[in-house]
Scaffold this motif. Structure first.
Motif, mmCIF file in Angstrom:
data_model
loop_
_atom_site.group_PDB
_atom_site.id
_atom_site.type_symbol
_atom_site.label_atom_id
_atom_site.label_comp_id
_atom_site.label_asym_id
_atom_site.label_seq_id
_atom_site.Cartn_x
_atom_site.Cartn_y
_atom_site.Cartn_z
ATOM 1 N N VAL A 154 5.877 97.728 150.793
ATOM 2 C CA VAL A 154 4.429 97.958 150.823
ATOM 3 C C VAL A 154 3.821 97.632 149.459
ATOM 4 O O VAL A 154 2.763 96.999 149.380
ATOM 5 C CB VAL A 154 4.105 99.407 151.242
ATOM 6 C CG1 VAL A 154 2.606 99.652 151.229
ATOM 7 C CG2 VAL A 154 4.671 99.691 152.628
ATOM 8 N N TRP A 155 4.488 98.049 148.375
ATOM 9 C CA TRP A 155 4.008 97.701 147.031
ATOM 10 C C TRP A 155 3.938 96.185 146.864
ATOM 11 O O TRP A 155 2.976 95.658 146.310
ATOM 12 C CB TRP A 155 4.921 98.294 145.951
ATOM 13 C CG TRP A 155 4.543 99.671 145.531
ATOM 14 C CD1 TRP A 155 5.205 100.828 145.839
ATOM 15 C CD2 TRP A 155 3.431 100.061 144.718
ATOM 16 N NE1 TRP A 155 4.556 101.906 145.280
ATOM 17 C CE2 TRP A 155 3.466 101.462 144.578
ATOM 18 C CE3 TRP A 155 2.396 99.360 144.107
ATOM 19 C CZ2 TRP A 155 2.518 102.167 143.847
ATOM 20 C CZ3 TRP A 155 1.449 100.068 143.375
ATOM 21 C CH2 TRP A 155 1.519 101.451 143.252
ATOM 22 N N GLN A 156 4.960 95.474 147.308
ATOM 23 C CA GLN A 156 4.991 94.014 147.169
ATOM 24 C C GLN A 156 3.815 93.372 147.911
ATOM 25 O O GLN A 156 3.129 92.507 147.372
ATOM 26 C CB GLN A 156 6.302 93.471 147.730
ATOM 27 C CG GLN A 156 6.468 91.995 147.571
ATOM 28 C CD GLN A 156 7.471 91.659 146.504
ATOM 29 O OE1 GLN A 156 8.364 92.426 146.251
ATOM 30 N NE2 GLN A 156 7.308 90.522 145.889
ATOM 31 N N ILE A 157 3.569 93.817 149.130
ATOM 32 C CA ILE A 157 2.444 93.282 149.912
ATOM 33 C C ILE A 157 1.123 93.641 149.233
ATOM 34 O O ILE A 157 0.212 92.817 149.139
ATOM 35 C CB ILE A 157 2.490 93.821 151.356
ATOM 36 C CG1 ILE A 157 3.746 93.317 152.074
ATOM 37 C CG2 ILE A 157 1.236 93.401 152.127
ATOM 38 C CD1 ILE A 157 4.030 94.013 153.386
ATOM 39 N N GLY A 158 1.022 94.870 148.748
ATOM 40 C CA GLY A 158 -0.187 95.297 148.042
ATOM 41 C C GLY A 158 -0.459 94.455 146.808
ATOM 42 O O GLY A 158 -1.598 94.062 146.553
ATOM 43 N N TYR A 159 0.588 94.153 146.041
ATOM 44 C CA TYR A 159 0.424 93.307 144.856
ATOM 45 C C TYR A 159 -0.055 91.908 145.238
ATOM 46 O O TYR A 159 -0.881 91.315 144.548
ATOM 47 C CB TYR A 159 1.731 93.201 144.068
ATOM 48 C CG TYR A 159 1.996 94.378 143.176
ATOM 49 C CD1 TYR A 159 1.059 94.802 142.238
ATOM 50 C CD2 TYR A 159 3.196 95.068 143.248
ATOM 51 C CE1 TYR A 159 1.306 95.889 141.418
ATOM 52 C CE2 TYR A 159 3.460 96.147 142.430
ATOM 53 C CZ TYR A 159 2.512 96.555 141.517
ATOM 54 O OH TYR A 159 2.755 97.626 140.702
ATOM 55 N N GLU A 160 0.457 91.379 146.333
ATOM 56 C CA GLU A 160 0.018 90.046 146.790
ATOM 57 C C GLU A 160 -1.458 90.073 147.191
ATOM 58 O O GLU A 160 -2.217 89.166 146.839
ATOM 59 C CB GLU A 160 0.884 89.566 147.954
ATOM 60 C CG GLU A 160 2.316 89.277 147.583
ATOM 61 C CD GLU A 160 2.461 88.143 146.585
ATOM 62 O OE1 GLU A 160 1.635 87.207 146.594
ATOM 63 O OE2 GLU A 160 3.410 88.187 145.780
ATOM 64 N N LEU A 161 -1.872 91.095 147.932
ATOM 65 C CA LEU A 161 -3.284 91.217 148.317
ATOM 66 C C LEU A 161 -4.177 91.391 147.090
ATOM 67 O O LEU A 161 -5.243 90.785 147.000
ATOM 68 C CB LEU A 161 -3.472 92.382 149.290
ATOM 69 C CG LEU A 161 -2.886 92.204 150.689
ATOM 70 C CD1 LEU A 161 -3.005 93.499 151.481
ATOM 71 C CD2 LEU A 161 -3.558 91.063 151.413
ATOM 72 N N ALA A 162 -3.740 92.209 146.132
ATOM 73 C CA ALA A 162 -4.518 92.411 144.906
ATOM 74 C C ALA A 162 -4.618 91.116 144.114
ATOM 75 O O ALA A 162 -5.677 90.792 143.562
ATOM 76 C CB ALA A 162 -3.886 93.515 144.053
ATOM 77 N N SER A 163 -3.537 90.351 144.068
ATOM 78 C CA SER A 163 -3.540 89.072 143.356
ATOM 79 C C SER A 163 -4.523 88.096 143.986
ATOM 80 O O SER A 163 -5.271 87.406 143.277
ATOM 81 C CB SER A 163 -2.134 88.484 143.339
ATOM 82 O OG SER A 163 -2.118 87.241 142.693
#
Length: 97
Positions: free
Chosen positions: A63-72
């Protein structure tokens, strides 16, 4: 079929931009919500990001990885539209509220 796990991120960033998303039409794939303290009947800077992309995930690291991609992606588009934009930061991962 297992129950979907509800994940959301507490956000840091430009609350003026987040407020527009929170008050606007909801998006099917990701949603920025919040900005209103219903108990005190006033605005606040408590904004959350949720997405269908991490609803079925069980592992917080994923979930953190997906969140970082969306934030990027958000930060990239924001920097193209405005050079002075404040970056969206994922402050905290929340599970079931």
């Amino acid at each position: 079929m297992a129950n979907a796990v509800k994940w959301e991120f507490y956000l840091n960033g430009d609350s003026r931009n987040f407020r527009g998303y929170a008050e606007g039409r909801k998006n099917l794939y990701f949603d920025i919500s919040g900005g209103i303290d219903h108990y005190n009947d006033c605005m606040n800077d408590d904004f959350r990001l949720s997405s269908v992309y991490f609803d079925d995930e069980d592992e917080p690291e994923v979930v953190w990885q997906i969140g970082y991609e969306l934030a990027s992606l958000y930060n990239g588009v924001s920097s193209i539209l405005s050079k002075d934009s404040r970056k969206l930061e994922l402050a905290e991962l929340l599970h079931n509220g």
